[in-house]
Design a protein around this motif. Sequence first.
Motif, PDB file in Angstrom:
ATOM      1  N   TRP A   3      -5.811 -51.098 -35.569  1.00 57.31           N
ATOM      2  CA  TRP A   3      -5.370 -52.475 -35.745  1.00 57.31           C
ATOM      3  C   TRP A   3      -3.914 -52.559 -36.189  1.00 57.31           C
ATOM      4  O   TRP A   3      -3.290 -53.603 -36.065  1.00 57.31           O
ATOM      5  CB  TRP A   3      -6.254 -53.171 -36.772  1.00 57.31           C
ATOM      6  CG  TRP A   3      -6.310 -54.658 -36.698  1.00 57.31           C
ATOM      7  CD1 TRP A   3      -5.321 -55.530 -36.332  1.00 57.31           C
ATOM      8  CD2 TRP A   3      -7.426 -55.478 -37.026  1.00 57.31           C
ATOM      9  NE1 TRP A   3      -5.753 -56.826 -36.408  1.00 57.31           N
ATOM     10  CE2 TRP A   3      -7.055 -56.815 -36.830  1.00 57.31           C
ATOM     11  CE3 TRP A   3      -8.712 -55.211 -37.469  1.00 57.31           C
ATOM     12  CZ2 TRP A   3      -7.912 -57.884 -37.070  1.00 57.31           C
ATOM     13  CZ3 TRP A   3      -9.563 -56.270 -37.707  1.00 57.31           C
ATOM     14  CH2 TRP A   3      -9.168 -57.593 -37.508  1.00 57.31           C
ATOM     15  N   GLY A   4      -3.385 -51.474 -36.733  1.00 52.15           N
ATOM     16  CA  GLY A   4      -2.034 -51.535 -37.276  1.00 52.15           C
ATOM     17  C   GLY A   4      -2.005 -52.144 -38.664  1.00 52.15           C
ATOM     18  O   GLY A   4      -0.966 -52.232 -39.292  1.00 52.15           O
ATOM     19  N   HIS A   5      -3.138 -52.575 -39.145  1.00 59.29           N
ATOM     20  CA  HIS A   5      -3.311 -53.136 -40.483  1.00 59.29           C
ATOM     21  C   HIS A   5      -4.622 -52.612 -41.053  1.00 59.29           C
ATOM     22  O   HIS A   5      -5.585 -52.410 -40.321  1.00 59.29           O
ATOM     23  CB  HIS A   5      -3.354 -54.666 -40.453  1.00 59.29           C
ATOM     24  CG  HIS A   5      -2.024 -55.300 -40.297  1.00 59.29           C
ATOM     25  ND1 HIS A   5      -1.383 -55.378 -39.083  1.00 59.29           N
ATOM     26  CD2 HIS A   5      -1.204 -55.877 -41.206  1.00 59.29           C
ATOM     27  CE1 HIS A   5      -0.224 -55.989 -39.255  1.00 59.29           C
ATOM     28  NE2 HIS A   5      -0.092 -56.301 -40.527  1.00 59.29           N
ATOM     29  N   ARG A   6      -4.644 -52.429 -42.351  1.00 58.60           N
ATOM     30  CA  ARG A   6      -5.843 -51.984 -43.051  1.00 58.60           C
ATOM     31  C   ARG A   6      -6.543 -53.217 -43.619  1.00 58.60           C
ATOM     32  O   ARG A   6      -5.919 -53.998 -44.320  1.00 58.60           O
ATOM     33  CB  ARG A   6      -5.457 -51.030 -44.178  1.00 58.60           C
ATOM     34  CG  ARG A   6      -4.690 -49.817 -43.685  1.00 58.60           C
ATOM     35  CD  ARG A   6      -4.232 -48.942 -44.827  1.00 58.60           C
ATOM     36  NE  ARG A   6      -5.458 -48.393 -45.409  1.00 58.60           N
ATOM     37  CZ  ARG A   6      -5.679 -48.270 -46.709  1.00 58.60           C
ATOM     38  NH1 ARG A   6      -4.780 -48.613 -47.591  1.00 58.60           N
ATOM     39  NH2 ARG A   6      -6.822 -47.776 -47.140  1.00 58.60           N
ATOM     40  N   ASN A   7      -7.819 -53.376 -43.331  1.00 59.89           N
ATOM     41  CA  ASN A   7      -8.607 -54.471 -43.896  1.00 59.89           C
ATOM     42  C   ASN A   7      -9.163 -54.005 -45.233  1.00 59.89           C
ATOM     43  O   ASN A   7     -10.020 -53.135 -45.282  1.00 59.89           O
ATOM     44  CB  ASN A   7      -9.721 -54.867 -42.938  1.00 59.89           C
ATOM     45  CG  ASN A   7      -9.177 -55.506 -41.688  1.00 59.89           C
ATOM     46  OD1 ASN A   7      -8.217 -56.257 -41.749  1.00 59.89           O
ATOM     47  ND2 ASN A   7      -9.762 -55.207 -40.556  1.00 59.89           N
ATOM     48  N   VAL A   8      -8.669 -54.603 -46.318  1.00 60.06           N
ATOM     49  CA  VAL A   8      -8.971 -54.133 -47.665  1.00 60.06           C
ATOM     50  C   VAL A   8      -9.750 -55.203 -48.430  1.00 60.06           C
ATOM     51  O   VAL A   8      -9.268 -56.330 -48.605  1.00 60.06           O
ATOM     52  CB  VAL A   8      -7.667 -53.790 -48.422  1.00 60.06           C
ATOM     53  CG1 VAL A   8      -7.964 -53.328 -49.836  1.00 60.06           C
ATOM     54  CG2 VAL A   8      -6.869 -52.733 -47.660  1.00 60.06           C
ATOM     55  N   SER A   9     -10.956 -54.854 -48.866  1.00 55.06           N
ATOM     56  CA  SER A   9     -11.790 -55.764 -49.653  1.00 55.06           C
ATOM     57  C   SER A   9     -13.016 -55.007 -50.146  1.00 55.06           C
ATOM     58  O   SER A   9     -13.313 -53.902 -49.677  1.00 55.06           O
ATOM     59  CB  SER A   9     -12.253 -56.950 -48.800  1.00 55.06           C
ATOM     60  OG  SER A   9     -13.061 -57.847 -49.541  1.00 55.06           O
ATOM     61  N   THR A  10     -13.747 -55.629 -51.061  1.00 56.08           N
ATOM     62  CA  THR A  10     -15.070 -55.116 -51.430  1.00 56.08           C
ATOM     63  C   THR A  10     -16.125 -55.640 -50.457  1.00 56.08           C
ATOM     64  O   THR A  10     -17.253 -55.166 -50.464  1.00 56.08           O
ATOM     65  CB  THR A  10     -15.465 -55.576 -52.848  1.00 56.08           C
ATOM     66  OG1 THR A  10     -15.534 -57.011 -52.866  1.00 56.08           O
ATOM     67  CG2 THR A  10     -14.477 -55.057 -53.883  1.00 56.08           C
ATOM     68  N   TRP A  11     -15.765 -56.656 -49.653  1.00 62.19           N
ATOM     69  CA  TRP A  11     -16.639 -57.270 -48.656  1.00 62.19           C
ATOM     70  C   TRP A  11     -17.866 -57.921 -49.275  1.00 62.19           C
ATOM     71  O   TRP A  11     -18.934 -57.978 -48.678  1.00 62.19           O
ATOM     72  CB  TRP A  11     -17.010 -56.292 -47.541  1.00 62.19           C
ATOM     73  CG  TRP A  11     -15.768 -55.725 -46.923  1.00 62.19           C
ATOM     74  CD1 TRP A  11     -15.322 -54.441 -47.023  1.00 62.19           C
ATOM     75  CD2 TRP A  11     -14.772 -56.432 -46.182  1.00 62.19           C
ATOM     76  NE1 TRP A  11     -14.112 -54.317 -46.378  1.00 62.19           N
ATOM     77  CE2 TRP A  11     -13.750 -55.521 -45.849  1.00 62.19           C
ATOM     78  CE3 TRP A  11     -14.634 -57.752 -45.762  1.00 62.19           C
ATOM     79  CZ2 TRP A  11     -12.619 -55.889 -45.121  1.00 62.19           C
ATOM     80  CZ3 TRP A  11     -13.508 -58.109 -45.035  1.00 62.19           C
ATOM     81  CH2 TRP A  11     -12.523 -57.186 -44.717  1.00 62.19           C
ATOM     82  N   LEU A  12     -17.699 -58.436 -50.476  1.00 62.75           N
ATOM     83  CA  LEU A  12     -18.740 -59.236 -51.125  1.00 62.75           C
ATOM     84  C   LEU A  12     -18.355 -60.703 -51.006  1.00 62.75           C
ATOM     85  O   LEU A  12     -17.168 -61.044 -51.061  1.00 62.75           O
ATOM     86  CB  LEU A  12     -18.868 -58.840 -52.592  1.00 62.75           C
ATOM     87  CG  LEU A  12     -19.292 -57.387 -52.851  1.00 62.75           C
ATOM     88  CD1 LEU A  12     -19.206 -57.068 -54.341  1.00 62.75           C
ATOM     89  CD2 LEU A  12     -20.688 -57.145 -52.314  1.00 62.75           C
ATOM     90  N   PRO A  13     -19.325 -61.607 -50.842  1.00 62.76           N
ATOM     91  CA  PRO A  13     -18.994 -63.030 -50.747  1.00 62.76           C
ATOM     92  C   PRO A  13     -18.147 -63.485 -51.931  1.00 62.76           C
ATOM     93  O   PRO A  13     -18.441 -63.173 -53.083  1.00 62.76           O
ATOM     94  CB  PRO A  13     -20.363 -63.702 -50.738  1.00 62.76           C
ATOM     95  CG  PRO A  13     -21.283 -62.667 -50.168  1.00 62.76           C
ATOM     96  CD  PRO A  13     -20.760 -61.356 -50.709  1.00 62.76           C
TER      97      PRO A  13
END
Length: 154
Positions: free
Chosen positions: A38-48
Motif C-alpha cells: 500500500w505504501g502506507h502502514r495501517n496502524v491501530s489496535t483495530w478495536l471499536p
Amino acid sequence: MAAPADHTTAHRTAVYLRATPERVWHALTNADESGLYWGHRNVSTWLPGAPWEHQRADDSGIADVIGIVEAVDRPHRLVTSWSPSEQPGPAGPSRVTFEIQGWRDLTRLTVSHERLADEAEVAEAARGWEAVLSNLKTYLETGHPLPQQPWTMP
C-alpha cells in the motif's frame, strides 16, 4: 416525517482474491504487511473506537490519513472514518467499509468509500482504490507487490 435527503457521494469496488478471509484481513490490518503493497502502514489496535493511522512506509511516522475504527467483525467487516491528517475536509471525515466474504477457494473484498465531498473526490478515490486493490491482489497471490507503485502511473 421523511428523513432528510442524503447528498453524500460514494465509490464502491470489489476484487476477487485467491486467499482466505483471514489472510485478507491480516493484509489489511497488519502494519508491516500493509506497508509492503500500500505504501502506507495501517496502524491501530483495530478495536471499536480506537484511532487508526495510515502512516508512510518510509519509517517517518508521518500519517497522511487518520481516523477512528467504527466497527469490527473480524475477519468479515471493518469500518473506519477516513480524514486527511493535515486538512480535514469541510464536510468532515469520509467512511471506508471493507467487506470480506469467502466462498470456496475465493474471497471477495468489497470496499465502499462513502461521504466523499464531490465527483472529483469520487474519481480520486476510484483511482486510488483500484491501484491499491490491484497491488493487494498481486501481493496475496504471488507473494510480491507489483514492480512499481500503481498509484504513481500517469
